[in-house]
Design an enzyme around this catalytic site. Structure first.
Site, PDB file in Angstrom:
ATOM      1  N   LYS A  67       0.799  -1.222   0.000  1.00  0.00           N
ATOM      2  CA  LYS A  67       0.000   0.000   0.000  1.00  0.00           C
ATOM      3  C   LYS A  67       0.838   1.280   0.000  1.00  0.00           C
ATOM      4  O   LYS A  67       0.424   2.306  -0.531  1.00  0.00           O
ATOM      5  CB  LYS A  67      -0.960   0.010   1.199  1.00  0.00           C
ATOM      6  CG  LYS A  67      -2.043  -1.057   1.129  1.00  0.00           C
ATOM      7  CD  LYS A  67      -3.020  -0.778   0.003  1.00  0.00           C
ATOM      8  CE  LYS A  67      -4.182  -1.753  -0.029  1.00  0.00           C
ATOM      9  NZ  LYS A  67      -5.045  -1.556  -1.218  1.00  0.00           N
TER      10      LYS A  67
ATOM     11  N   GLU B  88     -10.066   5.680   2.804  1.00  0.00           N
ATOM     12  CA  GLU B  88     -10.870   4.587   3.313  1.00  0.00           C
ATOM     13  C   GLU B  88      -9.924   3.429   3.620  1.00  0.00           C
ATOM     14  O   GLU B  88      -8.820   3.373   3.077  1.00  0.00           O
ATOM     15  CB  GLU B  88     -11.886   4.139   2.264  1.00  0.00           C
ATOM     16  CG  GLU B  88     -11.325   3.200   1.176  1.00  0.00           C
ATOM     17  CD  GLU B  88     -10.284   3.836   0.256  1.00  0.00           C
ATOM     18  OE1 GLU B  88     -10.225   5.081   0.226  1.00  0.00           O
ATOM     19  OE2 GLU B  88      -9.520   3.098  -0.403  1.00  0.00           O
TER      20      GLU B  88
ATOM     21  N   SER C 222       1.717  -9.634  -1.034  1.00  0.00           N
ATOM     22  CA  SER C 222       1.416  -8.207  -0.954  1.00  0.00           C
ATOM     23  C   SER C 222       1.473  -7.629   0.457  1.00  0.00           C
ATOM     24  O   SER C 222       1.640  -6.433   0.626  1.00  0.00           O
ATOM     25  CB  SER C 222       0.041  -7.936  -1.566  1.00  0.00           C
ATOM     26  OG  SER C 222      -0.929  -8.760  -0.953  1.00  0.00           O
TER      27      SER C 222
END
Lengths: 393, 263
Positions: A85, A107, A374
């Site tokens: 991220k 969000e 990830s």
């Protein structure tokens, strides 16, 4: 808008009029800066020194042995914040800074994007608000504390099932009221144009690095690249590096929850129909009327009824394949990687591993697979303990 | 069917346009409430089809959507509802809907069926002027009028394009934000209405945050052709779920009060 933001028939910007000026401003700024020398230099420095890029491509020998094929892990879990991220939040955060914005909203589902936004909020000195569903706040409480420690305000969202979809609804509503001074740092490769393009761009470093590392370490391209898909940002990030390599199979793994047949899942590409949610036309889990369905998954980060528009196009053209992994298989894969490699994968990423486990019999031993790991699984230890008490004892 | 032009043209004052979520809290109660609003003096109706994820709406209308959906409202039933209303009285009905519902029903069929039910115009909350081709063409084809939103942050260039595409009325959003009651009227109303009046001849109606007869009066004084009141009225449904008589009478009294300040 300068562009339509369409991927085939998917994407677009289906938003209330009030949001249009902000999306136009973002589009303009993105195309102005994304190749700007000063912007690229600053971003690359931050990706290296702050986030920890490049991430290793690791040959998971013992895991490979258990599966009977060669598995390489793209270690995005080693990035600062524990997930891919941060690639996107640094990119968009720097964009916000170049645009002169001082307030951020975002969000979050699993809290990884929320944390990555809170981190760069602290880094750049932004006033940061994170919208998070109440169900997710409960199941990802560690990330909530981390966000607060980074100085972000976490705003609980009670509507719907208190998950990612509801957090996006309320973030959009807040943005509507504060659109003149607030930058919405969207976390996945979905939502209205230009977000799918912006997020893909900032995540494409995963694919570029992975392709180069494959050539260096393996001496060839892999046979398949596997990634989990919620909104689809880590998947599009790694897929983007291989789209032109037709012999490389691209496989996206969605959240099968308790099983597609039970209706309790979040597999929009596997089981959805084309619809419009959160500004974008995409495969969507909905009832016959078009009311959006509630989703279910052991992993908060994949618990979303729609998906990024580029994945929809890749599905239709057949360039990428989309499958699902059930919660049970995901927990098995979580356990297997932890025990065989000492690497705790995020439950999201464990979906990609679970797919490989499920097809291992049908694959020949000389097959090389790259899995986008990830995120790391520290945040999920509590959940795993709840579902599989025996595993952690 | 009465067109907006006729309706607004006939009135020598601002039109009163109450908003309801169709089927809130259930089909029959909702129908009685809407009928009594017509009896109390509504000039035009703005009706919304409930949606699971109404991103342009604040908490009051979100809750109304959930009540209506839980009571079994569907798109088909909403069209039947509209037919029942226009059977009761010929009154212009503007529909507010989220795009996915129209898209799933089939845009052309939806617009045709809505027209057949007696509807006047469709405003898709999440479709901007840039995507208006998806609705404006088929709407014209179906014999419907178009309504688009203009907000305080809409540039003059966009406002002109929007006005050009609008045949019914411009839905002027009085503030930055979602629907919901506000204590005071946005100070953006007057300059916005004044600006729009220089740009276009189509009627200009104002909504979002309009919560009292005083607000309505100020909007009319600003030169608007219509006043749209949503959350304030929907809240009266929410507050009287156990007493439908009182629900209906509170709404009637409120509409009568607003009407009297507009006259």
């Amino acid at each position: 808008m300068k562009y339509k933001g369409k991927f085939g028939e998917y994407g677009g910007f289906y938003v209330p009029e009030v949001l249009m000026p902000a999306l136009e401003e973002l589009e303009e700024a993105f195309y102005k800066y994304y190749q700007d020398k000063e912007f690229v230099t600053q971003l690359n420095k931050l990706l290296g020194d702050y986030a920890g890029r490049p991430t290793p491509l690791y040959y998971a020998a013992r895991f490979s042995e258990r599966l009977g094929l060669k598995v390489f892990l793209k270690r995005e879990d080693l990035l600062h914040g524990g997930a891919h991220k941060v690639n996107n939040t640094l990119g968009q955060g720097l964009l916000a800074k170049f645009m002169g914005k001082t307030k951020l909203i975002a969000e979050t589902g699993a809290g990884q994007h929320g944390l990555a936004t809170a981190m760069i909020g602290a880094l750049f000195g932004f006033d940061t608000k994170i919208f998070m569903g109440t169900t997710d706040i409960e199941r990802q409480s560690v990330n909530v504390h981390k966000m607060k420690l980074c100085g972000a305000e976490v705003i609980p969202v009670e509507g719907g099932t208190g998950t990612l979809k509801d957090a996006i609804n309320d973030a959009l509503r807040y943005w509507t009221a504060n659109v003149t001074d607030t930058f919405y740092l969207f976390g996945s490769a979905c939502g209205p144009h230009p977000y799918p393009t912006v997020v893909r761009h900032f995540q494409s470093c995963i694919g570029k690095e992975t392709r180069r590392q494959c050539l260096e370490k393996i001496g060839s391209l892999p046979d398949m690249v596997v990634a989990c898909v919620g909104g689809g940002s880590n998947a599009i990030g790694i897929f983007s590096g291989f789209l032109g390599d037709k012999d490389v199979r691209l496989i996206g793994v969605e959240a099968g929850g308790e099983g597609i047949k039970t209706g309790k899942h979040a597999a929009s590409l596997v089981a959805g129909r084309i619809g419009v949610l959160h500004g974008s036309k995409a495969y969507l889990l909905q009832d016959e009327q078009g009311q959006v369905l509630e989703t279910e998954s052991v992993s908060a980060g994949l618990d979303y009824p729609a998906v990024g528009p580029e994945h929809c196009l890749l599905k239709d053209t057949g360039r990428a394949e989309y499958v699902e992994a059930d919660d049970d298989d995901v927990l098995d894969a979580f356990e297997l990687l932890s025990k065989s490699e000492g690497i705790l994968p995020a439950l999201e990423s464990a979906h990609a591993l679970a797919y490989l486990c499920s097809v291992k019999e049908s694959l020949s031993p000389d097959i090389t697979a790259v899995v986008n790991l990830s995120g790391r699984g520290d945040k999920d230890v509590g959940i795993v303990e709840k579902y599989r008490p025996v595993m952690t004892k | 069917m009465t067109t907006y032009k006729e309706t607004f043209g006939k009135l020598n004052r601002a039109a009163l346009i109450p908003f309801f979520v169709i089927g809130d809290p259930d089909f029959e109660t909702s129908l009685s409430v809407v009928k009594s609003a017509i009896d109390a003096g509504a000039d035009v109706l703005e009706l919304g089809i409930p949606f699971s994820d109404p991103i342009a709406d604040g908490p009051t209308i979100q809750k109304a959507d959930i009540r209506a959906l839980n009571a079994g409202m569907t798109v088909r039933k909403a069209l039947d509802f509209i037919k029942r209303v226009t059977d009761y009285k010929s009154i212009p009905i503007g529909l507010l809907v989220y795009y996915n519902l129209v898209y799933q029903y089939g845009t052309e069929k939806f617009l045709k069926d809505f027209k057949a039910a007696g509807g006047s115009s469709v405003l898709v909350a999440d479709l901007s002027i840039d995507d208006s081709d998806e609705i404006a063409g088929p709407a014209k084809e179906a014999g419907l009028e178009t309504v688009f939103m203009i907000t305080p942050v809409t540039t003059d260039e966009r406002a002109e394009r929007i006005a050009e595409k609008t045949t019914g009325f411009i839905y002027t959003v009085s503030l930055l934000g979602v629907t919901g009651e506000r204590a005071s009227l946005s100070n953006m109303v007057k300059p916005l209405v004044t600006k729009l009046k220089t740009l276009t001849d189509v009627p200009v109606c104002v909504g979002f945050g309009v919560s009292s007869p005083q607000h309505a009066k100020a909007i009319a004084a600003a030169g608007a052709d219509g006043v749209i009141i949503g959350s304030r009225i929907v809240k009266m449904i929410e507050d009287n779920l156990n007493d439908k008589q009182k629900m209906q009478s509170e709404i009637s009294v409120f509409i009568t009060q607003v009407k009297s300040v507009l006259e």
